[in-house]
Motif scaffolding. Structure first.
Motif, PDB file in Angstrom:
ATOM      1  N   ILE A  45      10.039  16.865  24.351  1.00  0.00           N
ATOM      2  CA  ILE A  45       9.402  16.374  23.126  1.00  0.00           C
ATOM      3  C   ILE A  45       9.801  17.258  21.946  1.00  0.00           C
ATOM      4  CG2 ILE A  45       7.183  16.156  21.936  1.00  0.00           C
ATOM      5  CD1 ILE A  45       6.007  15.210  24.684  1.00  0.00           C
ATOM      6  N   GLU A  46       9.822  18.566  22.153  1.00  0.00           N
ATOM      7  CA  GLU A  46      10.213  19.482  21.081  1.00  0.00           C
ATOM      8  C   GLU A  46      11.687  19.327  20.731  1.00  0.00           C
ATOM      9  OE1 GLU A  46       8.209  21.124  19.050  1.00  0.00           O
ATOM     10  OE2 GLU A  46       6.614  20.182  20.217  1.00  0.00           O
ATOM     11  N   MET A  47      12.547  19.117  21.734  1.00  0.00           N
ATOM     12  CA  MET A  47      13.968  18.875  21.466  1.00  0.00           C
ATOM     13  C   MET A  47      14.140  17.606  20.642  1.00  0.00           C
ATOM     14  SD  MET A  47      15.720  19.882  25.130  1.00  0.00           S
ATOM     15  CE  MET A  47      17.398  19.440  24.645  1.00  0.00           C
ATOM     16  N   LEU A  48      13.422  16.547  21.017  1.00  0.00           N
ATOM     17  CA  LEU A  48      13.486  15.289  20.281  1.00  0.00           C
ATOM     18  C   LEU A  48      13.003  15.492  18.853  1.00  0.00           C
ATOM     19  CD1 LEU A  48      13.687  12.217  19.827  1.00  0.00           C
ATOM     20  CD2 LEU A  48      11.458  12.003  20.940  1.00  0.00           C
ATOM     21  N   SER A  49      11.881  16.155  18.683  1.00  0.00           N
ATOM     22  CA  SER A  49      11.333  16.371  17.342  1.00  0.00           C
ATOM     23  C   SER A  49      12.318  17.130  16.457  1.00  0.00           C
ATOM     24  CB  SER A  49      10.008  17.122  17.434  1.00  0.00           C
ATOM     25  OG  SER A  49       9.047  16.314  18.080  1.00  0.00           O
ATOM     26  N   ALA A  50      12.976  18.136  17.006  1.00  0.00           N
ATOM     27  CA  ALA A  50      13.957  18.905  16.244  1.00  0.00           C
ATOM     28  C   ALA A  50      15.151  18.032  15.866  1.00  0.00           C
ATOM     29  CB  ALA A  50      14.418  20.123  17.052  1.00  0.00           C
ATOM     30  N   GLU A  51      15.601  17.190  16.796  1.00  0.00           N
ATOM     31  CA  GLU A  51      16.743  16.314  16.517  1.00  0.00           C
ATOM     32  C   GLU A  51      16.375  15.279  15.452  1.00  0.00           C
ATOM     33  OE1 GLU A  51      19.367  13.256  19.098  1.00  0.00           O
ATOM     34  OE2 GLU A  51      19.473  15.358  19.721  1.00  0.00           O
ATOM     35  N   LEU A  52      15.176  14.684  15.569  1.00  0.00           N
ATOM     36  CA  LEU A  52      14.741  13.714  14.563  1.00  0.00           C
ATOM     37  C   LEU A  52      14.630  14.358  13.185  1.00  0.00           C
ATOM     38  CD1 LEU A  52      12.010  11.672  16.472  1.00  0.00           C
ATOM     39  CD2 LEU A  52      14.307  10.914  15.816  1.00  0.00           C
ATOM     40  N   ALA A  53      14.094  15.565  13.134  1.00  0.00           N
ATOM     41  CA  ALA A  53      13.966  16.262  11.855  1.00  0.00           C
ATOM     42  C   ALA A  53      15.344  16.501  11.230  1.00  0.00           C
ATOM     43  CB  ALA A  53      13.215  17.579  12.039  1.00  0.00           C
ATOM     44  N   ALA A  54      16.331  16.848  12.060  1.00  0.00           N
ATOM     45  CA  ALA A  54      17.683  17.088  11.555  1.00  0.00           C
ATOM     46  C   ALA A  54      18.331  15.799  11.049  1.00  0.00           C
ATOM     47  CB  ALA A  54      18.548  17.715  12.652  1.00  0.00           C
TER      48      ALA A  54
END
Length: 150
Positions: free
Chosen positions: A18-27
């Motif tokens: 979930i944290e990896m996804l959130s970081a990718e979406l933010a980027a």
């Protein structure tokens, strides 16, 4: 080989993805996507959280469905770390099959226009663009999709 299985969204593996996804979406989009999803939404009996795992049993992807209405489920938090080809398809197939078995007639989702990889993935898998629904109404950056499951 990829396996997909029901899982605990509070597990450390789930939280890491979930944290990896959130970081990718933010980027990609400038928004981490957390405002329209909470892990607590997975507590209902018609909701499902899954993990995709590689041949070694390592979690490499995640996804969820949650009810929007009695007949419509929403696809949430689809993510692959792209370490193995086919993770997205394995997750989507599993979630669509589960949704059908639960009696859902349709799946909906939202992504951002700028997230070209996601838009292309869903279109390639039979999802069609629909008017924005729910919290996405009036949000020009959002694009919503639907797929009939029958």
């Amino acid at each position: 080989m990829i396996t997909v299985e029901k899982s605990d969204p509070f597990s450390s593996e789930s939280q890491r993805l979930i944290e990896m996804l959130s970081a990718e979406l933010a980027a990609i989009t400038g928004d981490n996507g957390k405002s329209n999803f909470t892990v607590d939404a997975m507590n209902g009996d018609r909701a499902l959280w899954v993990l995709a795992k590689n041949a070694h049993g390592d979690a490499i992807g995640c996804g969820a469905i949650r009810p929007l209405t009695h007949n419509i489920a929403e696809l949430k938090r689809m993510f692959s770390d792209r370490s193995v080809p086919g993770v997205g398809n394995a997750l989507l197939t599993f979630l669509e099959t589960f949704a059908k078995e639960m009696g859902y007639l349709e799946l909906r989702l939202e992504t951002r226009h700028i997230n070209h990889r996601a838009v292309t993935f869903y279109e390639k898998n039979g999802y069609v663009c629909i008017e924005n629904y729910g919290p996405y109404i009036g949000r020009e950056e959002a694009v919503c999709f639907s797929k009939a499951l029958c």
